[in-house]
Design an enzyme around this catalytic site. Structure first.
Site, short mmCIF file in Angstrom:
data_model
loop_
_atom_site.label_atom_id
_atom_site.label_comp_id
_atom_site.label_asym_id
_atom_site.label_seq_id
_atom_site.Cartn_x
_atom_site.Cartn_y
_atom_site.Cartn_z
N LYS A 198 0.83 -1.20 0.00
CA LYS A 198 0.00 0.00 0.00
C LYS A 198 0.87 1.27 0.00
O LYS A 198 2.05 1.19 0.36
CB LYS A 198 -0.94 -0.01 1.21
CG LYS A 198 -0.24 -0.15 2.58
CD LYS A 198 -1.25 -0.43 3.68
CE LYS A 198 -0.58 -0.44 5.04
NZ LYS A 198 -1.51 -0.82 6.11
N HIS A 199 0.32 2.44 -0.44
CA HIS A 199 -1.04 2.78 -0.88
C HIS A 199 -0.92 3.41 -2.27
O HIS A 199 -0.62 4.60 -2.36
CB HIS A 199 -1.68 3.81 0.03
CG HIS A 199 -1.67 3.51 1.50
ND1 HIS A 199 -0.54 3.66 2.29
CD2 HIS A 199 -2.65 3.07 2.33
CE1 HIS A 199 -0.85 3.35 3.55
NE2 HIS A 199 -2.12 2.98 3.60
N HIS A 211 -7.48 9.89 6.33
CA HIS A 211 -8.44 9.46 7.34
C HIS A 211 -9.44 10.58 7.63
O HIS A 211 -10.55 10.32 8.10
CB HIS A 211 -7.72 9.08 8.64
CG HIS A 211 -6.87 7.85 8.52
ND1 HIS A 211 -5.56 7.89 8.09
CD2 HIS A 211 -7.15 6.55 8.76
CE1 HIS A 211 -5.06 6.66 8.08
NE2 HIS A 211 -6.01 5.83 8.48
N ASP A 281 -8.35 1.10 0.08
CA ASP A 281 -8.12 1.44 1.48
C ASP A 281 -9.48 1.44 2.17
O ASP A 281 -10.53 1.32 1.52
CB ASP A 281 -7.44 2.82 1.58
CG ASP A 281 -6.66 3.00 2.88
OD1 ASP A 281 -6.83 2.18 3.81
OD2 ASP A 281 -5.88 3.96 2.98
#
Length: 497
Positions: A198-199, A211, A281
Site C-alpha cells: 500500500k497505498h 483518514h 483502502d
C-alpha cells in the site's frame, strides 16, 4: 499467472463463482470490520451476507487480565470467522485480515513480537533484514489464523510535510523503498501470510491525512513514475498478490476523485503489469464517507476497477448497494464476477499452498527485532565513539511504558537514573524538545528543530530498541544507521561513519 496463483486456481475459482448467486458474488468482494468483542454477531453477518472474511482491529483482540493479548482466545476468534467465511460450501479459507506493520500501526500487541517502525529497514539499509522481518512477523500471525496482513507500506515519504505515513515509510529514496518493501513482501509470503502492498498511487507525497479529508496529488505522471510508483513496480515483480489503492485525488489521472474509486488509477496500476487483487483502502475513512453516503462507494469502486472493498462503514449497506447496482444495470455483472474471481483465486491458491509449518511462538521474533533496531539506530548529531553519557542520566518525555523500558535497558547497561544529563524521548506525533540528548522514537523529523547537542533517531520503542539505545549511550555499541530521509539540515545518509 504473474502473481502467485496457477491456472488451476483460477479455473477452480471461476467454476465456484459461476455457481454463486448475485448476493454471494457481492459478498465475496467485501471485507468488513466490526467494533468490540461480539465475534458471534460478526460471524453471523459474514455468513448472512456471504462476505469474504473479516478484519480484526485492535478493539476486537481479546486480552488477559494482565493486559496482554489472549492468543488462545484470538485464535478462536479467527477460527470462528474463518468458519463463517467458508459457510455455504465454500472450500477456500476466509480473508482474516489485520493491520500489522510494526511501529505505530500494530493491532496485535504483546506477547507477539514488538517490531520497530518500518523506517528502521531504511536506516539499516538491508534488504535481507527487511525480508527476514517480513517472514518473522508473518510467521507469528499465521498460527493465530490470520491469512492477510495489510502491509508493507511501500509509500515514499517526502518528510515532515507527510502527515500520514512518516516512519511507516521505509525510505524517502524511491529505489530503497522499492527494494526494501519488495523484500518485506517476499518475506511475508514465505511466512505464510498474504501481504497487501500500500497505498498506490503513493500516499507519502501528499500533505493531507486521508483518514480525515481527501488529499490532492499535484505531481505529473512522469514525476509519479520516477518516485511514488517505483515501489509498486517492484512489488509487481516480487509477485505481490494484493495492492491497495489509497484515497488520494491525482490531478494527472482523475481530478477530484479518490484513487480508490478512479478508473484511471486502476488502469495505471494494471499498466504496471499487476494481475492480482486490487483492494481499496478502508471505505470508512473521511476522504470517502462524506462524498459517498449510504454504501455508494462500494459499487463505484467496483465499477472503477477495485476487486476487494475494505471496511465499508456499513457492510450491509455496501452489500445491498452492490446488488442494487448490478440489478439496475449501473454495475456490469461481468465486472463484479471478475472481481470475485480474482479474490477467490487468491484464496484458493492460499488454501492450496499454505504449508503446515511448526508454529512460530508469540514473541519469537524479539531477538530479530532487537537486531533490526541495533542496525538502524542513527546518531544525527553528537558523538560516534565512546560513551555519550556518564554513569547516570535523567529521562523525560515519551509514555510511562517508554520510560519504564528506558529504565530497564539503562539498568542492564549499567547506567543509573535520577541525575546527570537529560535524555528526552520524542514519541509519535511529538514536537521538538530542548534537552541534553533528544531521541526520536518514531519519525525523526522533530530532531531538526530540537535544541540538543546529541540527537538520535531510534525508529522504535520496543524493548529491543531501548536496549540498542542504551548500548550506544553507554559506549558499548556503535550506531551504524544512516538517515533514510532528510531531517531539516541533516541530509539523507547522515550518521556515524
Amino acid at each position: 499467472m504473474g502473481w502467485g496463483p496457477q491456472q488451476r486456481d483460477a479455473d477452480a475459482a471461476a467454476a465456484s463463482v459461476a455457481k454463486m448467486t448475485l448476493e454471494q458474488k457481492a459478498g465475496q468482494v467485501i471485507l468488513p470490520f466490526y467494533t468490540g468483542l461480539d465475534h458471534e454477531a460478526q460471524a453471523a453477518q459474514v455468513e448472512r451476507l456471504h462476505l469474504a472474511g473479516s478484519m480484526i482491529m485492535a478493539d476486537n483482540v481479546p486480552g488477559t487480565a494482565t493486559g496482554l493479548v489472549d492468543v488462545r482466545a484470538l485464535a478462536g476468534v479467527t477460527g470462528r470467522l474463518d468458519k463463517a467465511a467458508r459457510a455455504g460450501g465454500r472450500t477456500w479459507p476466509g480473508l482474516i485480515g489485520v493491520d500489522q506493520e510494526g511501529g505505530a500501526v500494530s493491532r496485535v500487541g504483546a506477547p507477539l513480537t514488538r517490531w520497530p517502525a518500518p523506517m528502521s529497514y531504511g536506516a539499516a539499509g538491508s534488504v535481507p533484514l527487511a525480508a527476514e522481518a517480513g517472514r518473522g512477523l508473518a510467521a507469528e500471525l499465521a498460527p493465530l489464523g490470520f491469512t492477510v496482513d495489510f502491509a508493507p507500506t511501500a509509500d515514499v515519504t517526502i518528510g515532515p510535510a507527510d502527515p500520514t505515513i512518516g516512519a511507516r515509510s521505509m525510505s524517502a529514496d524511491p529505489r530503497a523503498a522499492a527494494s526494501l518493501s519488495a523484500g518485506f513482501t517476499k518475506g511475508m509470503l514465505a511466512g505464510g501470510v498474504l501481504p497487501a502492498v500500500k497505498h498506490f498511487p503513493g500516499h507519502g507525497s501528499v500533505t493531507t491525512d486521508s483518514h480525515k479529508a481527501l488529499p490532492v496529488q499535484n505531481a505529473t505522471l512522469p514525476q509519479l513514475k520516477a518516485r511514488d510508483w517505483k515501489p509498486f513496480q517492484s512489488a509487481v515483480k516480487a509477485g505481490a498478490p494484493m495492492i491497495m489503492t489509497g484515497h488520494i485525488a491525482v490531478r494527472a489521472l482523475e481530478p477530484g476523485v479518490p484513487a480508490s474509486l478512479s478508473k484511471a488509477t486502476y488502469s495505471a496500476l494494471r499498466g504496471l503489469g499487476f494481475k492480482g487483487v486490487a483492494v481499496t483502502d478502508g471505505l470508512n475513512m473521511g476522504a470517502v464517507t462524506g462524498r459517498y453516503p449510504h454504501g455508494s462507494a462500494a459499487p463505484a469502486a467496483l465499477a472503477a476497477g477495485a476487486d476487494l472493498l475494505l471496511m465499508p462503514a456499513d457492510a450491509a449497506a455496501a452489500h445491498a448497494a452492490v446488488v442494487r447496482a448490478v440489478a439496475g444495470g449501473k454495475l456490469p455483472l461481468q465486472r463484479l464476477e471478475e472481481a470475485a474471481r480474482r479474490v477467490v483465486t487468491m484464496m484458493v491458491w492460499r488454501g492450496r499452498t499454505a504449508k503446515p509449518r511448526p508454529p512460530a511462538a508469540p514473541g519469537s521474533g524479539e531477538a530479530l527485532s532487537a537486531q533490526i533496531s541495533a542496525r538502524a539506530i542513527t546518531v544525527v548529531a553528537g558523538r560516534c565513539k565512546g560513551a555519550s553519557v556518564p554513569g547516570s542520566v535523567r529521562v523525560a518525555g515519551g509514555t510511562p511504558v517508554d520510560r519504564a523500558r528506558f529504565a530497564a535497558a539503562a539498568k542492564d547497561a549499567g547506567i543509573a537514573l535520577g541525575r546527570g544529563p537529560l535524555v528526552t524521548l520524542i514519541g509519535y506525533g511529538g514536537g521538538p524538545v530542548k534537552s541534553d540528548l533528544a531521541v526520536a522514537l518514531d519519525a525523526p523529523w522533530p530532531l531538526a528543530q530540537s535544541a540538543a547537542p546529541t540527537k538520535i533517531a531510534l525508529f522504535g520503542r520496543s524493548p529491543g530498541a531501548y536496549k540498542a539505545l542504551l548500548a550506544v549511550l553507554a559506549g558499548k555499541a556503535g550506531a551504524p544507521g544512516k538517515l533514510p530521509a532528510a531531517v531539516g539540515p541533516y541530509p539523507v545518509g547522515t550518521g556515524c561513519r
